[in-house]
Design a protein around this motif. Structure first.
Motif, PDB file in Angstrom:
ATOM      1  N   GLY A   1     -14.692   7.368  10.306  1.00 48.12           N
ATOM      2  CA  GLY A   1     -15.170   6.028   9.969  1.00 48.12           C
ATOM      3  C   GLY A   1     -14.810   5.630   8.553  1.00 48.12           C
ATOM      4  O   GLY A   1     -14.357   4.505   8.305  1.00 48.12           O
ATOM      5  N   PHE A   2     -14.998   6.561   7.613  1.00 55.92           N
ATOM      6  CA  PHE A   2     -14.633   6.277   6.225  1.00 55.92           C
ATOM      7  C   PHE A   2     -13.130   6.061   6.092  1.00 55.92           C
ATOM      8  O   PHE A   2     -12.683   5.183   5.344  1.00 55.92           O
ATOM      9  CB  PHE A   2     -15.085   7.422   5.313  1.00 55.92           C
ATOM     10  CG  PHE A   2     -16.448   7.219   4.716  1.00 55.92           C
ATOM     11  CD1 PHE A   2     -16.606   6.590   3.510  1.00 55.92           C
ATOM     12  CD2 PHE A   2     -17.584   7.657   5.383  1.00 55.92           C
ATOM     13  CE1 PHE A   2     -17.862   6.398   2.950  1.00 55.92           C
ATOM     14  CE2 PHE A   2     -18.847   7.473   4.849  1.00 55.92           C
ATOM     15  CZ  PHE A   2     -18.986   6.834   3.624  1.00 55.92           C
ATOM     16  N   ALA A   3     -12.338   6.858   6.802  1.00 56.26           N
ATOM     17  CA  ALA A   3     -10.884   6.724   6.726  1.00 56.26           C
ATOM     18  C   ALA A   3     -10.429   5.361   7.243  1.00 56.26           C
ATOM     19  O   ALA A   3      -9.571   4.706   6.638  1.00 56.26           O
ATOM     20  CB  ALA A   3     -10.220   7.848   7.524  1.00 56.26           C
ATOM     21  N   ILE A   4     -11.008   4.917   8.356  1.00 50.49           N
ATOM     22  CA  ILE A   4     -10.655   3.602   8.916  1.00 50.49           C
ATOM     23  C   ILE A   4     -11.052   2.488   7.964  1.00 50.49           C
ATOM     24  O   ILE A   4     -10.295   1.531   7.743  1.00 50.49           O
ATOM     25  CB  ILE A   4     -11.325   3.417  10.296  1.00 50.49           C
ATOM     26  CG1 ILE A   4     -10.720   4.381  11.313  1.00 50.49           C
ATOM     27  CG2 ILE A   4     -11.181   1.977  10.783  1.00 50.49           C
ATOM     28  CD1 ILE A   4     -11.441   4.416  12.642  1.00 50.49           C
ATOM     29  N   LEU A   5     -12.236   2.600   7.375  1.00 50.36           N
ATOM     30  CA  LEU A   5     -12.710   1.593   6.426  1.00 50.36           C
ATOM     31  C   LEU A   5     -11.764   1.490   5.225  1.00 50.36           C
ATOM     32  O   LEU A   5     -11.438   0.395   4.758  1.00 50.36           O
ATOM     33  CB  LEU A   5     -14.122   1.957   5.961  1.00 50.36           C
ATOM     34  CG  LEU A   5     -14.838   0.951   5.049  1.00 50.36           C
ATOM     35  CD1 LEU A   5     -15.029  -0.383   5.762  1.00 50.36           C
ATOM     36  CD2 LEU A   5     -16.190   1.516   4.616  1.00 50.36           C
ATOM     37  N   ILE A   6     -11.295   2.635   4.735  1.00 49.07           N
ATOM     38  CA  ILE A   6     -10.366   2.655   3.599  1.00 49.07           C
ATOM     39  C   ILE A   6      -9.042   1.987   3.969  1.00 49.07           C
ATOM     40  O   ILE A   6      -8.484   1.203   3.180  1.00 49.07           O
ATOM     41  CB  ILE A   6     -10.125   4.105   3.132  1.00 49.07           C
ATOM     42  CG1 ILE A   6     -11.380   4.642   2.425  1.00 49.07           C
ATOM     43  CG2 ILE A   6      -8.914   4.196   2.199  1.00 49.07           C
ATOM     44  CD1 ILE A   6     -11.347   6.131   2.160  1.00 49.07           C
ATOM     45  N   LEU A   7      -8.544   2.254   5.155  1.00 48.60           N
ATOM     46  CA  LEU A   7      -7.279   1.658   5.589  1.00 48.60           C
ATOM     47  C   LEU A   7      -7.395   0.143   5.724  1.00 48.60           C
ATOM     48  O   LEU A   7      -6.478  -0.602   5.348  1.00 48.60           O
ATOM     49  CB  LEU A   7      -6.824   2.288   6.904  1.00 48.60           C
ATOM     50  CG  LEU A   7      -6.342   3.749   6.811  1.00 48.60           C
ATOM     51  CD1 LEU A   7      -6.016   4.290   8.193  1.00 48.60           C
ATOM     52  CD2 LEU A   7      -5.118   3.851   5.897  1.00 48.60           C
ATOM     53  N   ILE A   8      -8.509  -0.322   6.259  1.00 47.62           N
ATOM     54  CA  ILE A   8      -8.722  -1.782   6.367  1.00 47.62           C
ATOM     55  C   ILE A   8      -8.757  -2.412   4.982  1.00 47.62           C
ATOM     56  O   ILE A   8      -8.129  -3.443   4.726  1.00 47.62           O
ATOM     57  CB  ILE A   8     -10.033  -2.079   7.133  1.00 47.62           C
ATOM     58  CG1 ILE A   8      -9.908  -1.638   8.602  1.00 47.62           C
ATOM     59  CG2 ILE A   8     -10.376  -3.568   7.061  1.00 47.62           C
ATOM     60  CD1 ILE A   8     -11.209  -1.713   9.379  1.00 47.62           C
ATOM     61  N   GLY A   9      -9.496  -1.784   4.062  1.00 51.90           N
ATOM     62  CA  GLY A   9      -9.568  -2.290   2.694  1.00 51.90           C
ATOM     63  C   GLY A   9      -8.209  -2.278   2.015  1.00 51.90           C
ATOM     64  O   GLY A   9      -7.861  -3.214   1.284  1.00 51.90           O
ATOM     65  N   SER A  10      -7.423  -1.223   2.260  1.00 53.22           N
ATOM     66  CA  SER A  10      -6.084  -1.129   1.664  1.00 53.22           C
ATOM     67  C   SER A  10      -5.211  -2.282   2.133  1.00 53.22           C
ATOM     68  O   SER A  10      -4.496  -2.909   1.324  1.00 53.22           O
ATOM     69  CB  SER A  10      -5.431   0.207   2.048  1.00 53.22           C
ATOM     70  OG  SER A  10      -6.209   1.293   1.613  1.00 53.22           O
TER      71      SER A  10
ATOM     72  N   ALA B   1      -8.908   1.032  -2.719  1.00 58.11           N
ATOM     73  CA  ALA B   1      -9.811   1.003  -1.567  1.00 58.11           C
ATOM     74  C   ALA B   1     -10.565   2.319  -1.429  1.00 58.11           C
ATOM     75  O   ALA B   1     -11.767   2.336  -1.107  1.00 58.11           O
ATOM     76  CB  ALA B   1      -9.030   0.704  -0.292  1.00 58.11           C
ATOM     77  N   THR B   2      -9.892   3.434  -1.676  1.00 56.62           N
ATOM     78  CA  THR B   2     -10.556   4.746  -1.615  1.00 56.62           C
ATOM     79  C   THR B   2     -11.607   4.861  -2.706  1.00 56.62           C
ATOM     80  O   THR B   2     -12.724   5.335  -2.465  1.00 56.62           O
ATOM     81  CB  THR B   2      -9.526   5.885  -1.765  1.00 56.62           C
ATOM     82  OG1 THR B   2      -8.511   5.759  -0.768  1.00 56.62           O
ATOM     83  CG2 THR B   2     -10.204   7.239  -1.616  1.00 56.62           C
ATOM     84  N   SER B   3     -11.239   4.418  -3.918  1.00 59.71           N
ATOM     85  CA  SER B   3     -12.175   4.474  -5.039  1.00 59.71           C
ATOM     86  C   SER B   3     -13.411   3.619  -4.770  1.00 59.71           C
ATOM     87  O   SER B   3     -14.536   4.015  -5.088  1.00 59.71           O
ATOM     88  CB  SER B   3     -11.478   4.000  -6.314  1.00 59.71           C
ATOM     89  OG  SER B   3     -12.336   4.113  -7.426  1.00 59.71           O
ATOM     90  N   ALA B   4     -13.217   2.439  -4.147  1.00 55.97           N
ATOM     91  CA  ALA B   4     -14.347   1.546  -3.847  1.00 55.97           C
ATOM     92  C   ALA B   4     -15.196   2.098  -2.709  1.00 55.97           C
ATOM     93  O   ALA B   4     -16.425   2.161  -2.804  1.00 55.97           O
ATOM     94  CB  ALA B   4     -13.836   0.155  -3.501  1.00 55.97           C
TER      95      ALA B   4
END
Length: 445
Positions: free
Chosen positions: A17-26, A50-53
């Motif tokens: 879930g965190f990985a998908i969220l980071i990719l969307i933000g990126s 996005a990862t930092s946020a």
């Protein structure tokens, strides 16, 4: 032939879930509308940001206030809020709004996501988490908005106030002040310093502790976990404030030019922010070596379990210290606040600490290879900051090579989810041994 059902354990779902969220933000940060120059970020820089946020760190390769449009800043703020509380907490909010029932599997995932000790009452706790968050962020946003209104137009002051309230309660450390200066212009401002220190501390206590404090009016007791976190937070905050005051008192680039109250406020803020917020009122690159080493120690520890912070957590340190003390005293049981700590908890504390130390050691070594021309303490500081999801930097972050940025991205991701969660998510399910080996005696010390 019966199809095999695709199933994931709760820790693996959280990681995914965190990985998908980071990719969307990126992806959103690469859009032209996200940056002031209308070009969008490169994918690597967007992935880093996005990862930092999402991992509520605060390390940045480009200055947030100078680089992003309001759209880009709101994307970052959304990632901070969802990443700080956990995507499952927000999924639960949608369930509440639409009146959907939360399944047993969802409750198990929630238990892992908020690091609750049991599944009982987890939905009620999530409701309270959302309420606590809203009340604290709104209160902090109002106070900061009023203070900032003396320095900027009211609309900008409100925007800045709520951005910094949300960022610091979630222990993210992103700021909009520009030129990588963070909050250094407010080093001796009691309103800003005390408000943000309060937001950082409340976010770092953990929602289990906050719920315990809320229930205290009825129960008149606190759990052993809450007592440990509160006491350790007080000891670390007061102790670090005194040490930083002493270490930096004569430093002409940090505390020396300030009044006595300014010195105290500067020391307090720098003692609170390494666990694990990332904003700073003193220039990190100008701090003495002794202060930098102290900050590395604080960043590695982090704050409370089940909070918005990273690091090995305060409770982990407390269990390790209690275990060592029990061994020194020759006692068989490890006891905290008249409660025996079970062996499983001690082994988890050791596992988390060893994995954390190993990760920081390896990343520091790799950074010393990929990034040339810097002092060793800069590599160690950067690795500890990324692992603790702190966001403090001695100035190395914007200069990182592509490989260095990838290393820090991985470290932030691992630090936010926790070494133990990462290990469980990657490893196979535990299985009971079919047989036991004979005991072996190994000399220690």
């Amino acid at each position: 032939m019966k199809k095999q059902k695709f199933n994931l354990d709760p820790p693996k779902i959280i990681v995914l879930g965190f990985a998908i969220l980071i990719l969307i933000g990126s992806f959103l940060l690469t859009l032209p509308i996200a940056t002031e120059d209308g070009k969008g970020l490169s994918f690597l820089n967007a992935l880093f940001t996005a990862t930092s946020a999402t991992c509520v760190t605060g390390l940045v390769v480009v200055d947030t206030g100078d680089t992003f449009t309001m759209f880009g800043e709101l994307v970052i703020l959304s990632l901070i809020q969802v990443g700080g509380l956990g995507f499952m907490t927000f999924a639960s909010l949608l369930f509440f709004l639409f009146g959907k029932k939360i399944s047993l599997k969802d409750r198990l995932i929630l238990k892992e996501a908020i690091n609750n000790l049991s599944i009982a009452g987890v939905v009620r706790l999530v409701r309270r988490i959302l309420i606590f968050t809203a009340v604290i962020e709104i209160a902090g946003g109002i106070i900061l908005s009023i203070r900032f209104s003396f320095d900027m137009p009211i609309g900008k002051a409100v925007y800045f106030g709520f951005f910094h309230a949300i960022s610091n309660f979630n222990n993210a450390g992103f700021d909009l002040m520009g030129e990588f200066q963070s909050l250094t212009s407010y080093v001796d401002d009691p309103t800003v310093v005390l408000t943000i220190c309060s937001l950082i501390t409340l976010g770092g206590l953990g929602f289990l502790v906050m719920n315990d404090l809320y229930e205290y009016r009825n129960t008149r007791r606190l759990s052993a976990h809450s007592k440990v976190v509160i006491l350790a937070t007080l000891i670390l905050t007061i102790g670090a404030t005194i040490l930083i005051f002493l270490f930096e008192f004569g430093n002409a680039k940090t505390l020396e030019p300030l009044s006595f109250m300014g010195k105290g406020l500067g020391s307090l803020f720098q003692a609170v922010t390494p666990r694990t917020a990332g904003a700073n009122t003193l220039p990190i690159g100008d701090l003495t070596q002794s202060t930098l080493f102290l900050l590395i120690f604080l960043m590695f520890i982090g704050a409370g379990s089940g909070s918005t912070a990273g690091g090995i957590k305060i409770s982990t340190l407390a269990v390790l210290v209690a275990t060592v003390w029990s061994q020194i005293k020759g006692k068989e049981d490890v006891v905290l606040f008249r409660r025996k700590i079970v062996m499983e908890t001690i082994l988890k504390a050791l596992t988390v600490t060893i994995i954390g130390l190993f990760l920081v050691f390896v990343i520091t070594m790799l950074l010393s290879i990929t990034e040339k021309g810097h002092d060793f303490i800069m590599y160690l500081f950067e690795a500890a900051s990324a692992f603790g999801t702190v966001g403090l930097s001695m100035g190395l972050t914007p200069e990182l090579s592509s490989m260095g940025r990838l290393l820090i991205i991985f470290t932030m991701f691992a630090g936010r989810l926790g070494p133990l969660t990462m290990a469980i998510a990657i490893a196979m399910r535990r299985k009971r041994n079919a047989f036991h080996y004979p005991e072996g005696k190994i000399m220690i010390g």
